[in-house]
Design a protein around this motif. Structure first.
Motif, short mmCIF file in Angstrom:
data_model
loop_
_atom_site.label_atom_id
_atom_site.label_comp_id
_atom_site.label_asym_id
_atom_site.label_seq_id
_atom_site.Cartn_x
_atom_site.Cartn_y
_atom_site.Cartn_z
N GLU A 6 0.74 -1.26 0.19
CA GLU A 6 -0.14 0.08 0.07
C GLU A 6 0.87 1.30 -0.08
O GLU A 6 1.90 1.38 0.81
CB GLU A 6 -0.90 -0.14 1.14
N VAL A 7 0.86 2.18 -1.00
CA VAL A 7 1.46 3.20 -1.18
C VAL A 7 0.87 4.78 -1.09
O VAL A 7 -0.48 4.66 -1.47
CB VAL A 7 2.05 3.14 -2.25
N GLU A 8 1.14 5.37 -0.10
CA GLU A 8 0.54 6.79 -0.02
C GLU A 8 1.40 7.78 -0.87
O GLU A 8 2.57 7.96 -0.89
CB GLU A 8 0.78 7.35 1.25
N VAL A 9 0.58 8.33 -2.06
CA VAL A 9 1.28 9.09 -3.04
C VAL A 9 1.10 10.69 -2.54
O VAL A 9 0.13 11.19 -2.22
CB VAL A 9 0.49 9.13 -4.43
N SER A 10 2.21 11.43 -2.51
CA SER A 10 2.28 12.75 -1.92
C SER A 10 2.89 13.76 -3.05
O SER A 10 3.21 13.22 -4.04
CB SER A 10 3.08 12.92 -0.56
N SER A 11 2.80 14.93 -2.92
CA SER A 11 3.50 16.17 -3.52
C SER A 11 4.47 16.57 -2.92
O SER A 11 4.48 17.06 -1.75
CB SER A 11 2.59 17.01 -3.89
N GLU A 12 5.70 16.80 -3.68
CA GLU A 12 7.02 17.38 -2.84
C GLU A 12 6.96 19.02 -3.21
O GLU A 12 7.56 19.61 -2.46
CB GLU A 12 8.22 16.78 -3.83
N LEU A 13 6.14 19.25 -3.89
CA LEU A 13 5.76 20.72 -4.20
C LEU A 13 4.52 21.13 -3.88
O LEU A 13 3.37 20.67 -3.57
CB LEU A 13 5.80 20.90 -5.66
N SER A 14 4.84 22.69 -3.60
CA SER A 14 3.47 23.39 -3.26
C SER A 14 3.06 24.01 -4.46
O SER A 14 3.73 24.36 -5.21
CB SER A 14 3.97 24.27 -1.97
N GLY A 15 1.76 24.09 -4.57
CA GLY A 15 1.01 24.88 -5.48
C GLY A 15 -0.55 24.55 -5.46
O GLY A 15 -1.07 23.82 -4.52
N ALA B 21 -0.07 22.36 0.10
CA ALA B 21 1.15 23.07 0.84
C ALA B 21 2.24 21.95 1.57
O ALA B 21 1.72 21.41 2.52
CB ALA B 21 0.91 23.98 2.01
N ALA B 22 3.40 21.79 0.86
CA ALA B 22 4.01 20.73 1.01
C ALA B 22 5.52 21.20 1.88
O ALA B 22 6.65 20.57 2.43
CB ALA B 22 4.73 20.09 -0.26
N SER B 23 5.33 22.62 2.28
CA SER B 23 6.29 23.14 3.12
C SER B 23 6.93 22.68 4.40
O SER B 23 7.71 22.41 5.04
CB SER B 23 6.19 24.70 3.16
N LEU B 24 5.71 21.97 5.21
CA LEU B 24 5.64 21.59 6.51
C LEU B 24 5.83 19.96 6.67
O LEU B 24 6.73 19.35 7.02
CB LEU B 24 4.57 22.23 7.37
N SER B 25 4.91 19.41 5.86
CA SER B 25 4.83 18.15 5.80
C SER B 25 4.25 17.80 4.50
O SER B 25 2.93 18.23 3.91
CB SER B 25 4.03 17.29 6.94
N ALA B 26 4.52 16.68 3.63
CA ALA B 26 4.05 16.29 2.49
C ALA B 26 2.49 15.64 2.57
O ALA B 26 2.51 14.74 3.42
CB ALA B 26 5.07 15.08 1.70
N PRO B 27 1.49 16.32 2.13
CA PRO B 27 0.15 15.81 2.20
C PRO B 27 -0.19 14.51 1.47
O PRO B 27 0.71 14.34 0.04
CB PRO B 27 -0.72 16.93 1.66
#
Length: 416
Positions: free
Chosen positions: A78-87, A223-229
């Motif tokens: 099981e993989v949780e896909v996040s974004s490294e970037l904010s936007g 917003a990926a500045s604090l933690s990757a959602p």
């Protein structure tokens, strides 16, 4: 002595003689009551034929030892896909239950800023290349002048101070070329970073699988500045699942990799699914002071009936025996009562001499390594070596027992 006094004395003696038989009768009656009481008191203890034994026959058959554990069905990967970037999310390209492949686009961020940053990095790279070319040209010029001035200095045509100036110009030109090369390397690295960010603005699937969960929508700001959602949750191949169960610490010593198991889920009442233990983890888990260990079971879900998160109850087979000699567990717990002198019931004084204390009894203590067999109506203790047990029956691996022997599991007192 006056006649009146003599008459009074004779009257008293006559009265005493007339009351003596009544006293003898009272003493005899008391003795009779004591004798009857002694008979009643001792009569039950003299009845040695009032015990009825409850027995069960020794049998031969198959025995299966199981351990029960509960847990949940989970995907193997099981993989949780996040974004490294904010936007801002420009588009969402998949939805719940969609099957995806490696590299398939899941979502896109607004890439206007990222494209501008790439263009800026490309311009910086072009400038760095131009600076390098200029520095290299300057180096060639300074080198040629240095060589000419060196020849003149060797012939003594020019002054030495003039020659030193050309040496400095040549060294500065060489240093400028090195600086230009470093600037070019930095510009190339910056361009690579900006291109990477532009590529990462397109969020792709890292595995072949199915979309279990989607936590975002188009237009949402990431917003990926604090933690990757977490944007998506993907499961790899739901046709191969795993069951994670909590095994009690009292049972963990019996469970091993390779044990077969079956489990049930509430969604399919009356149906069991096969599984196999593939891992028993060492790390303990404590909940409400109860220690358990995680067991992992491999599950074949080719028909896709099982879904992630289903609660399951697993029955793990930890031992099996064929054609074994079996006795009921109650036989190992039985021990005949032991007779003890009940000093608390004894009477004191004259009655205590006539009525002795009657014996009592207390429960015996079973060793778990012997059973009592009823032979010719008499209990006989037989030493045995117990083996595996399923909680109801136990295998006997050694002992003077045969099929059909009546082992005692309990007794009743029928004397009263």
């Amino acid at each position: 002595m006056p006649s009146q006094s003599r008459d009074e004395i004779e009257h008293v003696l006559s009265s005493a003689k007339s009351r003596r038989p009544w006293r003898l009768w009272a003493l005899g009656a008391g003795a009779l009551v004591i004798a009857v009481g002694a008979w009643v008191w001792l009569a039950p203890s003299r009845d040695s034929t009032g015990t009825s034994y409850i027995t069960q026959a020794v049998t031969r058959g198959d025995l299966t030892v199981t351990v029960t554990a509960t847990g949940t069905v989970q995907p193997t990967t099981e993989v949780e896909v996040s974004s490294e970037l904010s936007g801002t999310l420009a588009s969402i390209d998949v939805d719940y239950n969609d099957e995806v492949t490696v590299g398939e686009v899941l979502a896109r961020l607004d890439d206007t800023k990222f494209k501008a940053q790439v263009a800026n990095a490309e311009a910086a790279l072009a400038a760095a290349k131009a600076q390098l070319a200029q520095a290299e040209a300057t180096q060639k010029e300074a080198t040629a002048l240095y060589e000419t001035q060196a020849e003149l200095d060797r012939r003594g045509v020019s002054t030495h101070s003039t020659f030193v100036t050309y040496i400095a110009q040549r060294d500065r030109a060489v240093a400028a070329v090195q600086a230009a090369k470093a600037s070019l390397t930095l510009a190339e690295a910056n361009l690579a970073l900006e291109k990477d960010d532009l590529e990462k603005s397109v969020i792709r699937s890292p595995i072949n699988g199915v979309v279990l969960d989607r936590n975002v929508s188009a237009g949402q700001i990431v917003a990926a500045s604090l933690s990757a959602p977490t944007l998506f949750t993907l499961a790899e191949d739901l046709r191969r699942m795993q069951l994670l169960v909590d095994i009690d610490e009292a049972d963990i010593g019996q469970v091993a990799v390779g044990n077969d198991a079956t489990f049930t889920v509430d969604a399919y009442s009356g149906r069991s699914f096969p599984a196999t233990i593939t891992q028993v983890r060492y790390a303990p888990e404590t909940t409400d002071d109860v220690v358990t260990y995680k067991g992992v079971l491999a599950v074949d879900n080719a028909d896709l009936l099982l879904r992630p998160g289903m609660t399951a109850t697993a029955t793990i087979t930890v031992d099996e025996a064929k054609d074994a000699l079996l006795i009921p567990n109650a036989a190992l717990r039985y021990a005949p009562p032991q007779e003890v002198e009940d000093a608390g019931n004894g009477a004191s004084g004259l009655i205590g001499l006539v009525i002795p204390s009657r014996p009592g009894s207390e429960s015996g203590t079973a060793s778990g390594k012997s059973v009592w067999v009823l032979r010719d109506g008499t209990p006989v203790e037989v030493a045995v070596t117990p083996g595996a047990t399923n909680g109801k029956f136990t295998i006997v691996t050694a002992g003077d027992l045969a099929v059909g022997d009546q082992v005692i599991t309990d007794q009743r007192d029928t004397s009263r």
